[in-house]
Design an enzyme around this catalytic site. Structure first.
Site, short mmCIF file in Angstrom:
data_model
loop_
_atom_site.label_atom_id
_atom_site.label_comp_id
_atom_site.label_asym_id
_atom_site.label_seq_id
_atom_site.Cartn_x
_atom_site.Cartn_y
_atom_site.Cartn_z
N HIS A 106 0.82 -1.21 0.00
CA HIS A 106 0.00 0.00 0.00
C HIS A 106 0.85 1.26 0.00
O HIS A 106 0.38 2.32 -0.40
CB HIS A 106 -0.96 -0.01 1.19
N HIS A 267 -2.18 -12.22 -2.20
CA HIS A 267 -3.25 -12.92 -1.49
C HIS A 267 -2.91 -14.38 -1.20
O HIS A 267 -3.79 -15.16 -0.85
CB HIS A 267 -4.55 -12.82 -2.29
#
Length: 726
Positions: A106, A267
């Site tokens: 992020h 993920h």
């Protein structure tokens, strides 16, 4: 009773009228100029990240400090931290692997290739708005977990580097082999003001992919890093998310394969957190009370942490080994049938309906659950193009590992610029096309060579305007955000830059300089282009009666066409360059705002921008040879005429048409048109801040200062990409 009476009574009782409560009288409070004039020109953007905000001082050398770092010990401490679960923020499965990967992702994921802004290069995740973005919930905890390590190593490691290195170490600790790590990200000490995050006034406002194509921002919703994991505008439809995924990942220079690898790799580890409804979550860090000490999103649900944590509102665990690298993401994606369900917080997600309970609970070893996926995860199965790549990775885990390693390295290093900026023991040897690679130097011109080259350029028949213009065209592509562009590499002579409308001068001048380079064989074309600017400026200064030697540092090299990604370099083409009075489109902001934008990309201060525009106008460097802004009767002379005539009240300015882009300056007495101008010219008389600067150079005693200031600002631009000199 009147206000006067109130004040009199207060004074008569010995009380100060300004200390009686009421209005906030602190510095910066109250109605500000931008409240009255919201479209006021943002000259202040050119003053950010100055030495006044830097506690380390202008003599601090990060590369030197980093060289003192015990890099191995630092990585060891980071590895130990991963399993040192803290009661104030317990680790899932006893490991912070997923949290630190998300923090690094992020931080880097705000980068967008359209303007080079955003990204991890300055450690901006510490500041608003990013520290309080809805998509960054709980990353305040990740940064606090890192604080003891930052405190231990001090300025030997920047926050910006530490964020990314922590993500790398987390991947390595999971058993994944990363591509490498390049340090060199220097911290700043205040939020970036220049990044346009969008026009929306509410968090999570949806943007249509077509709108993103017109204004390539980094996310499909305000406050997200990429896309809404529940699908566009919470649609819950995997297929409809494909366009949004391509748009956002494409806006940071990722292709389909890199996109699939990044989503799946990110993920493979960790989980999302959605134990209960968002109504339990408190204010973000910027809005939290002072006693929270910069931590936000305090939860009133249960313990508020661990099994009770609420982050995105989604409650998804993708793989059977969420702290160890595997190919389970793709195996689960294709093995099971997925049905739409909702998290305990009410967010849309998918569950493998035909799967056994094989997913470990993060805090109770006796519990298992079914595999779950985000809406956007299933896009990788149901979009035809993504599905082909995903199946290849399913059947070839090594190909997936290689693709993710390279894509992760690109994600976390894309905004660092050329490889010359990387430092540390883990910098990969391989040159990658997105790093804008350069060859090794072929020339080492001596001082005598430089003198002879200057004489040859002066005798070449090129005008002052042509020499200065070609040097500016070469150097002014630099972008301070991602450190791309600049004069090194002489890419002005290559596609796509040689064909840009704004670089029309190159077609006339480059053949002359290329012939000179081949004849002398003493310097690179890149150096000769910059040296031509030196010759032109020295001639112009001499014509103005000022003898000055323009500093010149040789050492540039010439890139090859195969080292130049045409698509990525096309993004450097300016839609406007006010320094050359160029504007390609009228539907994007105002001309004067785009001038500020260009100056900010060139890391110029307001005085530097002012002196450069004034000097370049009198040297006749407009891209099309027009006379707009050439407020002088002696073009080619480095004079202060631009400022003196702009501020002269003998002239009255009026637009030539309803576009208000071109103007005529008429003699107030005779009505005769004396000059023409653009908004990029007249702003130095209309904006109060820029007018104050213009007045300095319009004064009768400013000529020598003007020449010196112009040369200093010019040399700065020419050397912006000379990282070997910094």
């Amino acid at each position: 009773m009147s206000t006067t009476d109130d004040t009199h009574n207060t004074l008569s009782t010995g009380k100060c009228p300004f200390h009686q409560g009421g209005h906030d009288r602190s510095a910066g409070a109250g109605t500000a100029s931008r409240d009255w004039w919201p479209n006021q020109l943002r000259v202040d953007l050119l003053n950010q990240h100055s030495n006044r905000s830097n506690p380390l001082g202008e003599d601090f050398d990060y590369r030197k400090e980093f060289s003192k770092l015990d890099y191995s010990a630092l990585k060891g401490d980071l590895k130990a931290l991963l399993t040192d679960s803290q009661p104030w923020w317990p680790a899932d499965w006893g490991s912070y692997v997923g949290l630190f990967i998300r923090m690094a992702w992020h931080g880097a994921g705000t980068y967008r290739s359209i303007d080079g802004r955003g990204g991890a290069g300055r450690g901006q995740q510490r500041f608003a708005p990013l520290n309080s973005w809805p998509d960054n919930v709980s990353l305040d905890k990740a940064r606090r977990l890192l604080w003891p390590i930052k405190q231990k190593y001090g300025q030997k490691i920047s926050w910006a580097d530490l964020f990314i290195l922590a993500g790398n170490v987390a991947l390595e600790n999971s058993g994944f082999r990363t591509f490498g790590f390049g340090a060199g990200r220097e911290d700043v000490w205040e939020p970036d003001l220049d990044v346009n995050w969008g026009d929306e006034k509410a968090w999570l406002t949806h943007r249509h992919p077509e709108a993103l194509a017109k204004a390539p921002l980094g996310a499909t919703e305000m406050g997200l890093i990429y896309v809404n994991p529940e699908g566009p505008d919470h649609s819950g439809e995997p297929l409809s998310a494909a366009a949004a995924i391509r748009a956002t990942f494409g806006n940071m220079g990722m292709n389909d394969e890199e996109t699939v690898a990044l989503i799946a790799g990110g993920h493979t580890l960790g989980k999302t957190h959605g134990a209960a409804a968002a109504s339990h979550v408190g204010a973000d860090p910027e809005a939290a009370p002072i006693e929270a000490q910069g931590l936000g999103w305090a939860s009133s649900y249960g313990s508020g942490v661990g099994a009770d944590a609420i982050t995105s509102g989604l409650e998804v665990v993708w793989t059977q080994t969420p702290t160890q690298w595997s190919n389970y993401f793709f195996e689960n994606l294709f093995k099971y049938e997925w049905v739409q369900t909702r998290s305990p917080a009410g967010a849309i997600q998918f569950e493998a309906v035909d799967a056994p309970d094989i997913i470990p609970d993060p805090f109770d070893p006796s519990k298992k659950r079914k595999p779950t996926m985000l809406v956007t995860d299933l896009t990788l199965r149901f979009d035809p193009e993504f599905e082909k790549i995903s199946r290849r990775f399913l059947n070839d885990p090594q190909a997936f590992n290689e693709a993710f390693a390279r894509a992760w390295f690109k994600l976390t290093h894309r905004d660092m610029g050329p490889k010359a900026r990387y430092i540390g023991p883990e910098v990969p040897k391989e040159d990658l096309i997105w790093q804008d690679p350069l060859p090794q130097p072929l020339y080492q011109p001596t001082q005598e060579d430089i003198i002879n080259l200057k004489a040859a350029i002066a005798a070449s028949g090129l005008s002052i305007s042509e020499m200065v213009s070609v040097a500016w065209a070469s150097a002014s592509t630099f972008r301070g955000g991602d450190k791309r562009g600049g004069a090194n590499g002489a890419r002005l002579a290559l596609a796509p830059q040689r064909d840009w409308e704004v670089n029309a001068v190159a077609a006339r001048v480059l053949p002359v300089l290329e012939a000179l380079q081949k004849t002398t064989n003493k310097a690179s074309l890149a150096d000769i282009i910059v040296l031509a600017g030196v010759v032109g400026i020295e001639q112009a200064a001499a014509a103005a009666g000022v003898s000055i030697s323009v500093p010149f540092a040789p050492g540039r090299v010439d890139a090859r066409q195969d080292q130049t990604d045409i698509e990525m370099f096309s993004l450097l083409e300016p839609i406007a360059d006010g320094f050359r009075n160029y504007r390609a489109r009228l539907d994007v902001s105002t001309t004067e705002s785009l001038l500020i934008d260009k100056a900010q990309q060139l890391t110029l201060t307001a005085p530097e921008m002012t002196v450069l525009v004034g000097g370049m106008r009198v040297l006749g460097t407009n891209f099309d040879g027009s006379q707009n802004g050439v407020f002088t009767d002696r073009p080619g002379v480095l004079s202060t005429d631009f400022f003196a005539n702009l501020l002269d009240m003998r002239y009255e300015w009026k637009p030539t048409d309803e576009s208000n882009e071109l103007f005529e300056g008429r003699d107030r007495l005779t009505g005769e048109v004396k000059y023409t101008a653009t908004r990029a010219d007249l702003v130095f008389g209309s904006n109060s801040v820029l007018r104050a600067l213009a007045e300095v150079y319009a004064c009768s005693d400013a000529h020598e200062k003007f020449v010196k200031d112009f040369v200093a600002a010019w040399v700065k631009v020419m050397n912006l990409d000379r990282f070997d000199l910094q």
